[in-house]
Scaffold this motif. Structure first.
Motif, PDB file in Angstrom:
ATOM      1  N   ALA A 140       0.824  -1.206   0.000  1.00  4.66           N
ATOM      2  CA  ALA A 140       0.000   0.000   0.000  1.00  4.66           C
ATOM      3  C   ALA A 140       0.856   1.253   0.000  1.00  4.66           C
ATOM      4  O   ALA A 140       0.568   2.230  -0.707  1.00  4.66           O
ATOM      5  CB  ALA A 140      -0.930  -0.010   1.214  1.00  4.66           C
ATOM      6  N   ALA A 141       1.927   1.243   0.796  1.00  5.57           N
ATOM      7  CA  ALA A 141       2.807   2.413   0.862  1.00  5.57           C
ATOM      8  C   ALA A 141       3.499   2.653  -0.473  1.00  5.57           C
ATOM      9  O   ALA A 141       3.640   3.806  -0.904  1.00  5.57           O
ATOM     10  CB  ALA A 141       3.834   2.224   1.978  1.00  5.57           C
ATOM     11  N   CYS A 142       3.937   1.587  -1.130  1.00 10.38           N
ATOM     12  CA  CYS A 142       4.550   1.747  -2.453  1.00 10.38           C
ATOM     13  C   CYS A 142       3.566   2.393  -3.419  1.00 10.38           C
ATOM     14  O   CYS A 142       3.912   3.316  -4.171  1.00 10.38           O
ATOM     15  CB  CYS A 142       5.010   0.397  -2.993  1.00 10.38           C
ATOM     16  N   ALA A 143       2.321   1.921  -3.406  1.00  6.56           N
ATOM     17  CA  ALA A 143       1.307   2.466  -4.310  1.00  6.56           C
ATOM     18  C   ALA A 143       1.049   3.943  -4.050  1.00  6.56           C
ATOM     19  O   ALA A 143       0.919   4.751  -4.979  1.00  6.56           O
ATOM     20  CB  ALA A 143       0.012   1.670  -4.171  1.00  6.56           C
ATOM     21  N   LEU A 144       0.986   4.315  -2.790  1.00 11.84           N
ATOM     22  CA  LEU A 144       0.611   5.693  -2.437  1.00 11.84           C
ATOM     23  C   LEU A 144       1.769   6.668  -2.508  1.00 11.84           C
ATOM     24  O   LEU A 144       1.592   7.826  -2.937  1.00 11.84           O
ATOM     25  CB  LEU A 144       0.039   5.719  -1.015  1.00 11.84           C
ATOM     26  N   ASN A 180      -4.885  -1.309   4.195  1.00 10.67           N
ATOM     27  CA  ASN A 180      -3.712  -0.511   4.543  1.00 10.67           C
ATOM     28  C   ASN A 180      -3.628   0.762   3.715  1.00 10.67           C
ATOM     29  O   ASN A 180      -3.211   1.810   4.218  1.00 10.67           O
ATOM     30  CB  ASN A 180      -2.448  -1.353   4.374  1.00 10.67           C
ATOM     31  N   ALA A 181      -4.042   0.695   2.449  1.00  5.77           N
ATOM     32  CA  ALA A 181      -4.034   1.897   1.616  1.00  5.77           C
ATOM     33  C   ALA A 181      -5.017   2.935   2.151  1.00  5.77           C
ATOM     34  O   ALA A 181      -4.720   4.136   2.179  1.00  5.77           O
ATOM     35  CB  ALA A 181      -4.367   1.541   0.169  1.00  5.77           C
ATOM     36  N   VAL A 182      -6.190   2.480   2.585  1.00  4.50           N
ATOM     37  CA  VAL A 182      -7.188   3.410   3.124  1.00  4.50           C
ATOM     38  C   VAL A 182      -6.626   4.135   4.339  1.00  4.50           C
ATOM     39  O   VAL A 182      -6.654   5.375   4.429  1.00  4.50           O
ATOM     40  CB  VAL A 182      -8.489   2.668   3.480  1.00  4.50           C
ATOM     41  N   GLN A 183      -6.087   3.378   5.305  1.00  3.26           N
ATOM     42  CA  GLN A 183      -5.655   4.049   6.534  1.00  3.26           C
ATOM     43  C   GLN A 183      -4.362   4.840   6.333  1.00  3.26           C
ATOM     44  O   GLN A 183      -4.182   5.893   6.962  1.00  3.26           O
ATOM     45  CB  GLN A 183      -5.533   3.065   7.681  1.00  3.26           C
ATOM     46  N   LEU A 184      -3.473   4.408   5.459  1.00  2.00           N
ATOM     47  CA  LEU A 184      -2.258   5.188   5.210  1.00  2.00           C
ATOM     48  C   LEU A 184      -2.578   6.482   4.470  1.00  2.00           C
ATOM     49  O   LEU A 184      -1.985   7.536   4.764  1.00  2.00           O
ATOM     50  CB  LEU A 184      -1.238   4.358   4.429  1.00  2.00           C
ATOM     51  N   ALA A 185      -3.494   6.422   3.509  1.00  2.00           N
ATOM     52  CA  ALA A 185      -3.877   7.649   2.801  1.00  2.00           C
ATOM     53  C   ALA A 185      -4.543   8.631   3.756  1.00  2.00           C
ATOM     54  O   ALA A 185      -4.296   9.844   3.702  1.00  2.00           O
ATOM     55  CB  ALA A 185      -4.808   7.307   1.635  1.00  2.00           C
ATOM     56  N   ASP A 316      14.769  -0.995  -1.407  1.00  2.00           N
ATOM     57  CA  ASP A 316      15.899  -0.377  -2.083  1.00  2.00           C
ATOM     58  C   ASP A 316      15.721   1.113  -2.316  1.00  2.00           C
ATOM     59  O   ASP A 316      16.428   1.704  -3.132  1.00  2.00           O
ATOM     60  CB  ASP A 316      16.143  -1.082  -3.426  1.00  2.00           C
ATOM     61  N   ASP A 317      14.765   1.756  -1.628  1.00  2.00           N
ATOM     62  CA  ASP A 317      14.627   3.206  -1.771  1.00  2.00           C
ATOM     63  C   ASP A 317      14.498   3.845  -0.389  1.00  2.00           C
ATOM     64  O   ASP A 317      14.460   3.165   0.634  1.00  2.00           O
ATOM     65  CB  ASP A 317      13.461   3.592  -2.691  1.00  2.00           C
ATOM     66  N   ALA A 318      14.414   5.162  -0.370  1.00  2.00           N
ATOM     67  CA  ALA A 318      14.387   5.891   0.898  1.00  2.00           C
ATOM     68  C   ALA A 318      13.085   5.704   1.658  1.00  2.00           C
ATOM     69  O   ALA A 318      13.023   5.963   2.871  1.00  2.00           O
ATOM     70  CB  ALA A 318      14.622   7.382   0.644  1.00  2.00           C
ATOM     71  N   MET A 319      12.032   5.265   0.963  1.00  2.00           N
ATOM     72  CA  MET A 319      10.746   5.137   1.628  1.00  2.00           C
ATOM     73  C   MET A 319      10.714   3.981   2.616  1.00  2.00           C
ATOM     74  O   MET A 319      10.002   4.031   3.621  1.00  2.00           O
ATOM     75  CB  MET A 319       9.635   4.960   0.601  1.00  2.00           C
ATOM     76  N   GLY A 320      11.461   2.898   2.352  1.00  2.00           N
ATOM     77  CA  GLY A 320      11.455   1.751   3.245  1.00  2.00           C
ATOM     78  C   GLY A 320      11.848   2.110   4.668  1.00  2.00           C
ATOM     79  O   GLY A 320      11.084   1.855   5.622  1.00  2.00           O
ATOM     80  N   PRO A 321      13.013   2.728   4.878  1.00  2.00           N
ATOM     81  CA  PRO A 321      13.384   3.131   6.236  1.00  2.00           C
ATOM     82  C   PRO A 321      12.422   4.137   6.851  1.00  2.00           C
ATOM     83  O   PRO A 321      12.183   4.106   8.070  1.00  2.00           O
ATOM     84  CB  PRO A 321      14.776   3.747   6.048  1.00  2.00           C
ATOM     85  N   GLU A 322      11.849   5.032   6.045  1.00  2.00           N
ATOM     86  CA  GLU A 322      10.885   6.002   6.575  1.00  2.00           C
ATOM     87  C   GLU A 322       9.610   5.304   7.048  1.00  2.00           C
ATOM     88  O   GLU A 322       9.093   5.583   8.126  1.00  2.00           O
ATOM     89  CB  GLU A 322      10.530   7.040   5.500  1.00  2.00           C
TER      90      GLU A 322
END
Length: 373
Positions: A140-144, A180-185, A316-322
């Protein structure tokens, strides 16, 4: 020295076999976890049943699985966030191209997790509850939030605009990724409109969706367009075999231009259960390829940028650790994010993993199949 056992895929398309395997040692950026619960995802039976075509890089023997909860028993030399004894949840990426599935597959008593894809578990959260989170939240995080998809600012991002406006469309809001997409958005400050069956609609609303329409209704697209009510649509996330075509139409009619595709337009369920994969499955894969091409061209003609989501690409990108180092721990602590869907515990021990995969392939609704260890 602790012993280790795993549910191992000994040969392509074979059943999982429980056997002794080497105990993984942590690399500098890894923790080794004594696994207490694992969750099952559709990708597990896709790999098991269609891997020679869909995961051609994966060689047997292999340990499958992505979702892990347990406690840390060893830490790598570069690890700073965790210590031995900490309870954690994390995303295992052993089945990805270039990774080691015996070292970092989920379906074993001890596995290695990357520190940057691991989060602490609070005392209030059980292992089976936590285990539902990793792949669903990561996809979900990757998509958003990944720039190649919707590219939204993460919840609480320091460089994000103070006021965020716009609507995110989530087709398939009662799926693991959809919830997960609903609550993360929502946590990121956006309005969400979604779809679900009538029996799961209230669950999706409880996660923050403003409007939930019946995905099976012939008016579902019209109902979503009406729910947008002329507001700016920042993008859509498509979940389910019919979702991409529907989302293209919603975006075309509302002026949205970005689509994250998280499902194939043709189900692989029938092929995964075949006694022999080839040549009998060739018509299914041909339909899949043609349908994907057709939908991609349709999106392009409508001025929509569409791309498939790979849930573990955040490794492999900065979003994973964030996501794993800040967003999930903070959200779980303040209640803005909860581990969803609800766990459906179907057994205990590695011997139960194969039947859990079969149970997942048979179909579950608004739940996630879990095995405790």
């Amino acid at each position: 020295m602790p012993e280790n056992s795993a549910a191992v895929l000994r040969e392509p398309r074979g059943s999982l076999v429980v056997e002794r395997v080497p105990l993984p040692g942590p690399a500098a950026d890894e923790v080794v976890v004594r696994v207490r619960a694992v969750a099952v995802n559709p990708v597990d039976w896709v790999i098991q049943g269609t891997g020679p075509v869909t995961y051609r890089w994966l060689r047997a023997p292999a340990v499958l699985g992505s979702d892990v909860a347990g406690e840390v028993v060893a830490v790598g030399s570069g690890v700073t966030r965790f210590a031995v004894g900490d309870r954690v949840v994390g995303l295992a990426t052993g089945t990805d191209r270039g990774r080691d599935p015996m070292h970092e597959g989920a379906f074993q008593e001890h596995t290695a997790l990357l520190e940057r894809l691991t989060a602490p578990i609070s005392p209030e959260l059980s292992d089976d509850q936590a285990a539902v989170l990793p792949l669903g939240a990561s996809t979900a995080a990757c998509a958003l939030f990944q720039p190649k998809h919707l590219g939204l600012p993460l919840p609480g991002a320091a460089d994000a605009p103070r006021e965020r406006s716009g609507v995110v469309v989530v087709w398939g809001g009662s799926t693991s990724v959809g919830m997960n997409a609903v609550q993360l958005a929502r946590a990121a400050g956006y309005t969400v409109v979604s779809t679900a069956s009538p029996r799961n609609a209230e669950t999706v609303r409880s996660l923050g969706a403003e409007v939930v329409v019946d995905h099976g209704a012939p008016t579902a697209v019209d109902d979503l367009v009406a729910a947008v009510a002329g507001r700016s649509v920042v993008g859509a996330v498509a979940l389910g075999t019919t979702s991409t075509a529907a989302c293209i139409e919603v975006l075309r009619r509302t002026g949205g231009t970005v689509l994250a595709m998280a499902s194939t337009p043709v189900s692989l369920d029938g092929v995964a259960g075949r006694r022999r994969l080839l040549p009998g499955a060739l018509p299914v894969f041909t339909r899949l390829g043609l349908a994907t091409l057709g939908l991609t061209l349709r999106a392009r003609r409508a001025g929509i940028r569409a791309a498939f989501v790979w849930g573990s690409s955040l490794r492999d990108d900065a979003m994973g650790p964030e996501l794993w180092g800040r967003v999930l721990p903070e959200g779980l602590a303040d209640g803005s994010i909860r581990p969803v869907p609800e766990p459906l515990v179907v057994g205990h021990g590695l011997d139960a993993v194969q039947s859990a995969i079969d149970r997942q392939r048979a179909g579950v609704s608004a739940r996630k199949v879990v095995v405790t260890l």
